[in-house]
Enzyme design. Structure first.
Site, mmCIF file in Angstrom:
data_model
loop_
_atom_site.group_PDB
_atom_site.id
_atom_site.type_symbol
_atom_site.label_atom_id
_atom_site.label_comp_id
_atom_site.label_asym_id
_atom_site.label_seq_id
_atom_site.Cartn_x
_atom_site.Cartn_y
_atom_site.Cartn_z
ATOM 1 N N LEU A 160 0.786 -4.529 8.112
ATOM 2 C CA LEU A 160 0.497 -4.134 6.740
ATOM 3 C C LEU A 160 -0.998 -4.192 6.652
ATOM 4 O O LEU A 160 -1.676 -3.390 5.726
ATOM 5 C CB LEU A 160 1.073 -5.084 5.911
ATOM 6 N N CYS A 161 -1.795 -4.929 7.139
ATOM 7 C CA CYS A 161 -3.313 -4.982 7.224
ATOM 8 C C CYS A 161 -3.780 -3.834 7.788
ATOM 9 O O CYS A 161 -4.818 -2.857 7.054
ATOM 10 C CB CYS A 161 -3.870 -6.224 7.568
#
Length: 453
Positions: free
Chosen positions: A213-214
């Site tokens: 997700l980062c």
């Protein structure tokens, strides 16, 4: 019908098929009896359902019709898109926007005389279980693991076992399943209770690739990163509480536009609507020649099942055309503890258990975790979650004992349809449950027996 020389055109049309059906051999099925009436029975009585009218589904409809099957039905929820036209040969530019199932059925009937194809433009979950019971063979031309799992569960729900937990042959619903990924593909035969079902070998399908997700939120580097950002992060931010439906064109269009904006912001190219669909649905581009090869294998297996003209595949064919051509047949083994094709999950209940209590139990059962289940017994709907009309009609059953609704039998099988989680994704499923009532013998409770002494 005859040609100018007085020869029967129809007889010539089925010449190659008759070579399989009129001759005995060492590789034929156990109950095969060669004869002219075999083709007549095939064309008159055998009903086949084709699930999916995409690249593989179009080929399947054509191949089955040309192989002598005359009673076909096809189900697909999608409409034709421009991107389909390079490999889904039954469709034309003027067909864009029309239902795939309807156009595919019409085109095959125009080209193959005598065949009748009934199209169904809807989701596979929209049809009740009894709809699927009407077919002798189900042929799958799908690109979704979830859809395969659902149809597999439906077909296995018809399977019954005898007192020794051996499958009853007359309840087996045969399936042929095909799938393609670029230059690779597979064709398999599924005979519930005998060969492995789809769920027995679910491990053959690798899990979907997941991005950190980062990376999606801070440093996207590819078009896929932009699409997954719009799909997994942006959607939830702007549609709080509203689930994303990959089969909803408006939802997919929204994700595409958001991904396009993000790609422009980071100077990334390659975001298209068709690629957005591929990333969100985990679809790998299809190739027409691979579809044709796999469809031919599936149609041949369907013909073997229907006529017994040869032994069926045992039981999983893989094809690889990346470098040259390589095919291999692997015989996988059935999982004796399979939740789907096994005898059913045993559940012991008190005779006083109401239908509502039974439904609540399904949500907590460690092997089920079913949400919003509908319950059916011997083809009768005991409770339906949807549509609202059926929910209202069956609501009164919720407070009645399941023992009474099952006609006071000591034990029997019920079918439940609901939602469960697979790899953190909600999916529709059908489960077969062996309900056993405590202290019941031939419909008489122990209490009833003691009161008559």
């Amino acid at each position: 019908m005859a040609d100018g020389n007085g020869n029967s055109v129809d007889a010539g049309r089925w010449r190659d098929l008759d070579k399989l059906l009129l001759r005995p051999g060492h590789l034929v099925g156990q109950n095969f009896e060669p004869g002219a009436e075999l083709r007549d029975d095939l064309q008159a009585y055998v009903k086949v359902l084709v699930v999916g009218a995409g690249g593989l589904g179009c080929e399947l409809l054509k191949d089955l019709a040309l192989s002598g099957f005359r009673n076909l039905e096809v189900i697909d929820m999608d409409r034709i898109e421009v991107s389909n036209l390079n490999r889904q040969f039954l469709f034309r530019l003027e067909d864009v926007g029309k239902p795939k199932a309807e156009v595919a059925a019409l085109r095959v009937m125009e080209r193959v005389s005598g065949v009748n194809i009934v199209p169904h433009f809807c989701r596979i979950e929209d049809k009740d279980i009894e709809f699927y019971s009407d077919f002798n063979i189900i042929a799958l031309g799908l690109d979704s693991v979830e859809a395969r799992s659902y149809i597999n569960a439906v077909a296995c729900s018809f399977l019954e076992y005898d007192s020794e937990d051996k499958p009853c042959e007359e309840t087996i619903k045969p399936m042929v399943d095909g799938g393609t990924e670029g230059f690779k593909g597979h064709a398999r035969v599924i005979l519930p209770g005998i060969t492995p079902c789809f769920e027995c070998t679910i491990w053959l399908f690798p899990p979907q690739v997941k991005f950190p997700l980062c990376t999606l939120a801070e440093t996207p580097r590819t078009a896929a990163h932009c699409i997954e950002y719009a799909h997994l992060i942006k959607w939830n931010e702007e549609h709080s509480g509203k689930p994303f439906d990959a089969d909803n064109p408006e939802h997919m269009q929204w994700v595409y536009l958001q991904a396009l904006k993000r790609a422009e912001l980071f100077g990334i190219s390659g975001v298209t609507y068709s690629f957005t669909q591929g990333v969100v649905k985990n679809i790998i581009p299809a190739i027409a020649s691979t579809n044709a090869i796999i469809s031919a294998a599936c149609a041949l297996e369907a013909l073997k099942m229907a006529t017994g003209c040869s032994k069926t595949l045992s039981n999983y064919l893989t094809y690889n055309g990346v470098e040259g051509l390589h095919t291999k047949v692997t015989e996988f083994v059935k999982d004796k503890d399979c939740l789907v094709c096994g005898p059913g999950i045993p559940i012991e209940l008190d005779p006083s258990t109401t239908l509502q209590m039974f439904i609540d139990l399904l949500a907590e059962h460690p092997r089920l975790f079913l949400q919003k289940p509908s319950v059916a017994y011997r083809g009768k709907n005991l409770y339906m979650q949807a549509p609202p009309v059926l929910e209202e009609m069956t609501r009164s059953n919720l407070q009645l004992p399941l023992f009474e609704l099952m006609e006071r039998v000591p034990k029997d099988v019920v079918h439940v349809t609901g939602m469960t989680k697979v790899n953190d994704r909600k999916t529709s499923c059908v489960r077969k449950l062996r309900v056993i009532f405590k202290g019941i013998r031939d419909g008489i409770t122990d209490m009833d027996t003691s009161s008559t002494v």
